[in-house]
Scaffold this motif. Structure first.
Motif, PDB file in Angstrom:
ATOM      1  N   THR A  18       0.806  -1.223   0.000  1.00  7.42           N
ATOM      2  CA  THR A  18       0.000   0.000   0.000  1.00  7.42           C
ATOM      3  C   THR A  18       0.834   1.266   0.000  1.00  7.42           C
ATOM      4  N   VAL A  19       1.953   1.263   0.728  1.00  6.93           N
ATOM      5  CA  VAL A  19       2.720   2.496   0.937  1.00  6.93           C
ATOM      6  C   VAL A  19       3.909   2.616  -0.008  1.00  6.93           C
ATOM      7  N   MET A  20       4.735   1.563  -0.087  1.00  6.12           N
ATOM      8  CA  MET A  20       6.000   1.672  -0.809  1.00  6.12           C
ATOM      9  C   MET A  20       5.878   2.070  -2.277  1.00  6.12           C
ATOM     10  N   PRO A  21       4.812   1.680  -2.990  1.00  5.50           N
ATOM     11  CA  PRO A  21       4.708   2.133  -4.384  1.00  5.50           C
ATOM     12  C   PRO A  21       4.646   3.649  -4.542  1.00  5.50           C
ATOM     13  N   TYR A  22       4.333   4.357  -3.458  1.00  6.25           N
ATOM     14  CA  TYR A  22       4.196   5.814  -3.522  1.00  6.25           C
ATOM     15  C   TYR A  22       5.292   6.537  -2.752  1.00  6.25           C
ATOM     16  N   VAL A  23       6.375   5.821  -2.445  1.00  2.02           N
ATOM     17  CA  VAL A  23       7.497   6.403  -1.700  1.00  2.02           C
ATOM     18  C   VAL A  23       8.783   6.193  -2.494  1.00  2.02           C
TER      19      VAL A  23
END
Length: 213
Positions: free
Chosen positions: A69-74
């Motif tokens: 959920t998070v890493m694709p946008y970081v």
């Protein structure tokens, strides 16, 4: 104050997230940075509220959510390199991978306990101040819940033109990357890149032992 800062950092760091701005977004297919932050933070909060394993600090489950959920946008490589500082350039590719891995594991374990505090929090995104063609922006938000709102700001980049990614965050006036850069500098001065990797790994092992894992 520390509990509020920890919770806000968790929401951003696991980090780490309604107003679209298509006039300056580079293509219609690219989600505006403030819309991304609003959507991501809302999704994360709802996921935490609905999942007892997350609230109970299940590290395996938390890692799954962070990775999907998070890493694709970081831009975690940029986040890690900025926290390491100039010595990042001296690290081998293998060391850089280890630094990113150990840094992520440390962050997950550092903020896992704060998940128990999630209840009725919501993110309010402030109006975005950006010019057409900007590729680096600041998205200012506040975490609303019990007590006073908590300042939570995100720095995002769209360097490749393919989408916005978070690379730093500010909780109550304190930027996360700069805070860790100060801590990492002490380990780097003592033992270089490998010394920092070992220190991060030791923190993870200690956190797991304290949690009885």
């Amino acid at each position: 104050m520390m509990q509020r800062r920890t919770l806000a950092t968790l929401l951003a760091a696991s980090a780490t997230l309604w107003l679209a701005a298509p006039a300056w977004a580079q293509t219609a297919a690219i989600e505006a940075p403030d819309a991304l932050v609003k959507r991501l933070s809302t999704d994360i909060l709802e996921t935490i509220k609905a999942d007892p394993e997350l609230r109970n600090g299940n590290i395996t489950r938390i890692s799954q959510v962070v990775d999907t959920t998070v890493m694709p946008y970081v831009n975690f490589r940029r986040m890690t390199s900025a926290a390491v500082g100039p010595q990042w350039r001296q690290a081998t590719p293998a060391q850089r991978e280890r630094l990113q891995q150990e840094f992520k594991l440390m962050l997950i374990r550092t903020y896992a306990g704060a998940l128990k505090q999630v209840s009725d929090q919501r993110i309010v995104v402030k109006p975005l101040r950006a010019a057409p063609g900007d590729t680096d922006v600041l998205v200012r938000t506040e975490v609303h819940g019990k007590g006073e709102p908590v300042q939570l700001d995100f720095r995002l980049e769209n360097a490749s033109g393919t989408g916005w990614k978070i690379y730093n965050l500010n909780v109550l006036g304190v930027w996360m990357v700069e805070t860790y850069r100060t801590q990492f500098a002490q380990e780097l001065n003592k033992g270089g890149i490998d010394g920092l990797i070992n220190a991060l790994s030791s923190r993870t092992i200690a956190a797991d032992a304290k949690a009885g894992k």
